[in-house]
Design an enzyme around this catalytic site. Sequence first.
Site, PDB file in Angstrom:
ATOM      1  N   SER A 109      66.024  75.399  70.451  1.00  0.00           N
ATOM      2  CA  SER A 109      65.271  76.111  69.405  1.00  0.00           C
ATOM      3  C   SER A 109      65.879  77.484  69.158  1.00  0.00           C
ATOM      4  CB  SER A 109      63.815  76.358  69.821  1.00  0.00           C
ATOM      5  OG  SER A 109      63.318  75.311  70.572  1.00  0.00           O
ATOM      6  N   HIS A 128      64.057  72.176  64.799  1.00  0.00           N
ATOM      7  CA  HIS A 128      64.869  71.270  65.615  1.00  0.00           C
ATOM      8  C   HIS A 128      65.608  70.348  64.637  1.00  0.00           C
ATOM      9  CE1 HIS A 128      62.654  71.873  69.632  1.00  0.00           C
ATOM     10  NE2 HIS A 128      62.187  72.760  68.783  1.00  0.00           N
ATOM     11  N   HIS A 139      62.531  65.759  72.702  1.00  0.00           N
ATOM     12  CA  HIS A 139      61.811  66.232  73.890  1.00  0.00           C
ATOM     13  C   HIS A 139      60.881  65.150  74.438  1.00  0.00           C
ATOM     14  CE1 HIS A 139      62.865  69.944  71.711  1.00  0.00           C
ATOM     15  NE2 HIS A 139      62.883  70.536  72.896  1.00  0.00           N
ATOM     16  N   TYR A 157      57.859  65.549  75.233  1.00  0.00           N
ATOM     17  CA  TYR A 157      56.511  65.662  74.651  1.00  0.00           C
ATOM     18  C   TYR A 157      56.370  64.917  73.329  1.00  0.00           C
ATOM     19  CZ  TYR A 157      58.565  69.568  71.954  1.00  0.00           C
ATOM     20  OH  TYR A 157      59.358  70.351  71.161  1.00  0.00           O
ATOM     21  N   GLU A 158      57.495  64.447  72.767  1.00  0.00           N
ATOM     22  CA  GLU A 158      57.392  63.676  71.524  1.00  0.00           C
ATOM     23  C   GLU A 158      56.793  62.291  71.784  1.00  0.00           C
ATOM     24  OE1 GLU A 158      60.886  64.219  68.836  1.00  0.00           O
ATOM     25  OE2 GLU A 158      61.389  65.838  70.211  1.00  0.00           O
ATOM     26  N   ALA A 174      65.427  77.444  74.710  1.00  0.00           N
ATOM     27  CA  ALA A 174      64.571  78.623  74.677  1.00  0.00           C
ATOM     28  C   ALA A 174      63.504  78.401  75.739  1.00  0.00           C
ATOM     29  CB  ALA A 174      63.937  78.770  73.298  1.00  0.00           C
ATOM     30  N   MET A 197      60.574  73.059  78.245  1.00  0.00           N
ATOM     31  CA  MET A 197      60.239  71.647  78.026  1.00  0.00           C
ATOM     32  C   MET A 197      61.467  70.782  77.742  1.00  0.00           C
ATOM     33  SD  MET A 197      56.916  72.310  75.592  1.00  0.00           S
ATOM     34  CE  MET A 197      55.868  73.757  75.813  1.00  0.00           C
ATOM     35  N   SER A 198      62.635  71.196  78.241  1.00  0.00           N
ATOM     36  CA  SER A 198      63.850  70.419  77.936  1.00  0.00           C
ATOM     37  C   SER A 198      64.870  70.527  79.054  1.00  0.00           C
ATOM     38  CB  SER A 198      64.475  70.923  76.630  1.00  0.00           C
ATOM     39  OG  SER A 198      65.040  72.211  76.817  1.00  0.00           O
ATOM     40  N   ASN A 225      59.858  84.240  75.048  1.00  0.00           N
ATOM     41  CA  ASN A 225      58.499  84.770  75.220  1.00  0.00           C
ATOM     42  C   ASN A 225      58.243  84.992  76.701  1.00  0.00           C
ATOM     43  OD1 ASN A 225      58.261  81.566  74.975  1.00  0.00           O
ATOM     44  ND2 ASN A 225      56.665  82.267  76.359  1.00  0.00           N
ATOM     45  N   HIS A 270      54.530  79.650  68.510  1.00  0.00           N
ATOM     46  CA  HIS A 270      55.823  79.029  68.209  1.00  0.00           C
ATOM     47  C   HIS A 270      56.677  79.911  67.288  1.00  0.00           C
ATOM     48  CE1 HIS A 270      58.676  75.774  67.854  1.00  0.00           C
ATOM     49  NE2 HIS A 270      58.529  75.714  66.538  1.00  0.00           N
TER      50      HIS A 270
END
Length: 272
Positions: free
Chosen positions: A36, A68, A94, A96-97, A124, A211-212, A235, A247
Site C-alpha cells: 500500500s 492495491h 491479502h 483477509y480477502e 505498510a 496483514m501481509s 501509523n 485507511h
Amino acid sequence: MSDLYQDPIGAAENAAKKLAELTGKSSHHVALVMGSGWGSAADALGTPTHEFPATDLPGFLAPTVAGHGGVIRSYDLQGPNGRIHALVFLGRTHLYEGKGIEPVVHGVRTAVKAGCKVVVLTNASGGVNLEYRVGQPVIISDHISLTGVSPLTGATFVDLTDLYSKRIRELVKKADPSLAEGVYVHLRGPAYETPAEIHYVRTIGGDLVGMSTVPEAIAAHALGAEILGISLVTNAAAGVTGEKLNHEEVMAAGKAAAGRMGELLSQVLPQL
Ligand code: 8IG
C-alpha cells in the site's frame, strides 16, 4: 491448465510461462512486491518495458482494496554485472480477502518459477516499537506469524533461520545506514488490533504489525529465493498515541515516503 487450489505450484509454472510470452524474457532475476502506498516508489525504477493487469496471467485475482493496483511491470535495470530483468507487482492479495492462502502467494511463486532468485517484499505497517515514527522505513529482520495459516502443506519442513537474508540486509544498510531493523508480526485483519493486542505484540518481541508479507516470504523461500522485507510505518499501532486508525492516513503516509523508498530501491535492486 493447473488449478490454483489443486496444484498451486503447477499454476505458478503456468503463470511464469505466460509471463515469458508477454514480456519476451525467458527469465526474470529479481521480483518486487509493492505494498500500500509504495506504487510511486516503483516509478523511480524508470520506464518499464512491459506493463499489464495481473489478471492477464493465469491464477491472479482482481484486486478488491483501493490503492492495491493489481498491475505487473517488467523492467530492464542496469546493474554492476550487466542488465537484469526485474518483475514488479503493484498490489497483492491479502489473507483477509477470504480467498484462502493460495492467491496470497501465487505472485511470488510465479516470480520464483520465472527465475527470480531474490524477492523483495514491501509493505505498510503499524508501528509497535515506541521509537518508530510515521513515514519511517524499517528493514524486516524476522517475523512472528499469528494467523495460524501457512502457505506450505505436507512434510515441507523448511528452515526459516535466515528467512530475511542477512546478506541482503547488510547491502541495504550499507546503502542507508540510518535504517532501523525490526520484527514484523503478521495478523490476518482486516480489523486493526485492539490496544491490548498491541501490548501483547510488543511483549512477545514485535516491532511492527501488518496483514501481509509473511506467507509470501515463506512460500518464496521454500522455493529457494532469498528474501528482503522492507516495511513502511504508516501509523502508530492501536493504543500507541490514543488516536484512532484510518485507511486514508495510511495511504497518505505511504505516498509521502515513496520518494525516499524509490531512491533506496533503485540503488539496491541492481546489486542484488
Ligand atoms: I498500514 O496498525 C497498517 N497495516 N494489523 N495493524 C495491522 N496492519 C496494519 C496496520 C496496523 N497499519
